[in-house]
Design a protein around this motif. Structure first.
Motif, PDB file in Angstrom:
ATOM      1  N   LYS A 180       0.839  -1.192   0.000  1.00  0.00           N
ATOM      2  CA  LYS A 180       0.000   0.000   0.000  1.00  0.00           C
ATOM      3  C   LYS A 180       0.873   1.241   0.000  1.00  0.00           C
ATOM      4  O   LYS A 180       1.853   1.320   0.726  1.00  0.00           O
ATOM      5  N   VAL A 181       0.480   2.206  -0.816  1.00  0.00           N
ATOM      6  CA  VAL A 181       1.150   3.501  -0.870  1.00  0.00           C
ATOM      7  C   VAL A 181       0.340   4.501  -0.045  1.00  0.00           C
ATOM      8  O   VAL A 181       0.881   5.305   0.703  1.00  0.00           O
ATOM      9  N   ARG A 182      -0.974   4.432  -0.183  1.00  0.00           N
ATOM     10  CA  ARG A 182      -1.891   5.297   0.567  1.00  0.00           C
ATOM     11  C   ARG A 182      -3.180   4.539   0.788  1.00  0.00           C
ATOM     12  O   ARG A 182      -3.687   3.901  -0.132  1.00  0.00           O
ATOM     13  N   THR A 183      -3.701   4.618   2.001  1.00  0.00           N
ATOM     14  CA  THR A 183      -4.949   3.924   2.306  1.00  0.00           C
ATOM     15  C   THR A 183      -5.896   4.833   3.079  1.00  0.00           C
ATOM     16  O   THR A 183      -5.457   5.617   3.923  1.00  0.00           O
ATOM     17  N   ILE A 184      -7.158   4.743   2.737  1.00  0.00           N
ATOM     18  CA  ILE A 184      -8.215   5.485   3.419  1.00  0.00           C
ATOM     19  C   ILE A 184      -9.282   4.456   3.783  1.00  0.00           C
ATOM     20  O   ILE A 184      -9.868   3.822   2.895  1.00  0.00           O
ATOM     21  N   VAL A 185      -9.509   4.273   5.072  1.00  0.00           N
ATOM     22  CA  VAL A 185     -10.466   3.278   5.540  1.00  0.00           C
ATOM     23  C   VAL A 185     -11.693   3.986   6.095  1.00  0.00           C
ATOM     24  O   VAL A 185     -11.575   4.957   6.841  1.00  0.00           O
ATOM     25  N   ASN A 186     -12.856   3.493   5.722  1.00  0.00           N
ATOM     26  CA  ASN A 186     -14.123   4.001   6.235  1.00  0.00           C
ATOM     27  C   ASN A 186     -14.896   2.816   6.795  1.00  0.00           C
ATOM     28  O   ASN A 186     -15.368   1.968   6.027  1.00  0.00           O
ATOM     29  N   VAL A 187     -14.982   2.730   8.124  1.00  0.00           N
ATOM     30  CA  VAL A 187     -15.751   1.664   8.772  1.00  0.00           C
ATOM     31  C   VAL A 187     -17.198   2.129   8.804  1.00  0.00           C
ATOM     32  O   VAL A 187     -17.522   3.133   9.444  1.00  0.00           O
ATOM     33  N   LEU A 188     -18.066   1.416   8.101  1.00  0.00           N
ATOM     34  CA  LEU A 188     -19.460   1.827   7.992  1.00  0.00           C
ATOM     35  C   LEU A 188     -20.270   1.386   9.200  1.00  0.00           C
ATOM     36  O   LEU A 188     -21.092   2.130   9.708  1.00  0.00           O
ATOM     37  N   ASP A 189     -20.068   0.154   9.631  1.00  0.00           N
ATOM     38  CA  ASP A 189     -20.724  -0.380  10.824  1.00  0.00           C
ATOM     39  C   ASP A 189     -19.982  -1.639  11.239  1.00  0.00           C
ATOM     40  O   ASP A 189     -18.890  -1.898  10.727  1.00  0.00           O
ATOM     41  N   SER A 190     -20.552  -2.416  12.128  1.00  0.00           N
ATOM     42  CA  SER A 190     -19.832  -3.587  12.639  1.00  0.00           C
ATOM     43  C   SER A 190     -19.659  -4.676  11.596  1.00  0.00           C
ATOM     44  O   SER A 190     -18.863  -5.587  11.779  1.00  0.00           O
ATOM     45  N   ASN A 191     -20.393  -4.587  10.484  1.00  0.00           N
ATOM     46  CA  ASN A 191     -20.339  -5.640   9.465  1.00  0.00           C
ATOM     47  C   ASN A 191     -19.929  -5.173   8.080  1.00  0.00           C
ATOM     48  O   ASN A 191     -19.993  -5.958   7.132  1.00  0.00           O
ATOM     49  N   SER A 192     -19.537  -3.914   7.919  1.00  0.00           N
ATOM     50  CA  SER A 192     -19.135  -3.463   6.585  1.00  0.00           C
ATOM     51  C   SER A 192     -18.143  -2.307   6.668  1.00  0.00           C
ATOM     52  O   SER A 192     -18.204  -1.485   7.578  1.00  0.00           O
TER      53      SER A 192
END
Length: 166
Positions: A104-116
Motif C-alpha cells: 500500500k502507498v496510501r490507504t483510506i479506511v471508512n468503517v461503515l458499521d460492525s459488518n461493513s
C-alpha cells in the motif's frame, strides 16, 4: 389542587415520560449492538495484508477464498468483470504467474458499521515476468468493500485499475 389541574399535571408528566423514553430509545437504537463490535480502521486495513499473504502462496483458490460468493472483481490487468468464484479463480491463476507482491502507498479506511467497511487508496505491485525474470512495478488505485459474513470478513467488491498517468 383541583381535579382539572391534577389531570393536566398527569398529562404533562405522561408526555414528558414519553419524550424521555423516545429519546432513550433513539439513543439505544443508534448505539445498539450493531455498533458495539465495530472494527477499528487498523483492523480493516490489515485485511489487505491477509489478501497479500494469500497472493504469496501462489494458490488462486486461497485468494478466492477471501471473496464472498457473490463478489465482484474489477481486476487491474484484465478487461473481464469477474462476478463468480470461477471467474475470480481464473483471474488469479493468470495474475499469480507474475509472482505479485503488493504494497500500500496510501490507504483510506471508512468503517461503515460492525459488518461493513471500505478500504480505498493506492497500492503498487512488483511483478516478475515468468519468462525473463525481469521485475516491474505497477501502481494502481484500489477499492475493497468488505462485509462480515458468517463471522468472517469477505471481499464483496474489489476494483483495481492502473494509474492513468505514469
Amino acid at each position: 389542587m383541583t381535579r382539572r389541574s391534577i389531570t393536566k399535571r398527569a398529562a404533562l408528566v405522561t408526555a414528558t415520560a414519553l419524550v424521555a423514553v423516545g429519546t432513550l430509545g433513539t439513543v439505544a437504537a443508534t448505539a445498539g449492538p450493531e455498533h458495539a463490535n465495530k472494527p477499528s480502521k487498523k483492523q480493516i486495513a490489515h485485511l489487505f495484508d491477509t489478501w497479500n499473504a494469500a497472493l504469496q502462496t501462489g494458490d488462486a483458490e486461497k485468494v478466492a477464498d477471501l471473496y464472498a460468493k457473490d463478489a465482484v472483481l474489477l481486476p487491474t490487468v484484465s478487461n473481464k468483470v469477474r462476478t463468480d468464484r470461477a471467474g475470480i479463480v481464473d483471474y488469479f491463476e493468470h495474475f499469480l504467474q507474475n509472482k505479485p507482491v503488493g504494497k500500500k502507498v496510501r490507504t483510506i479506511v471508512n468503517v461503515l458499521d460492525s459488518n461493513s467497511a471500505l478500504d480505498t487508496g493506492v497500492y503498487e505491485f512488483t511483478l516478475t515476468d515468468p519468462k525473463s525474470g525481469d521485475k516491474r512495478v505497477v501502481e494502481a488505485r484500489y477499492t475493497y468493500e468488505y462485509e462480515k459474513r458468517g463471522g468472517a470478513w469477505k471481499i464483496v467488491n474489489h476494483h483495481s485499475s492502473a494509474m492513468p498517468e505514469g
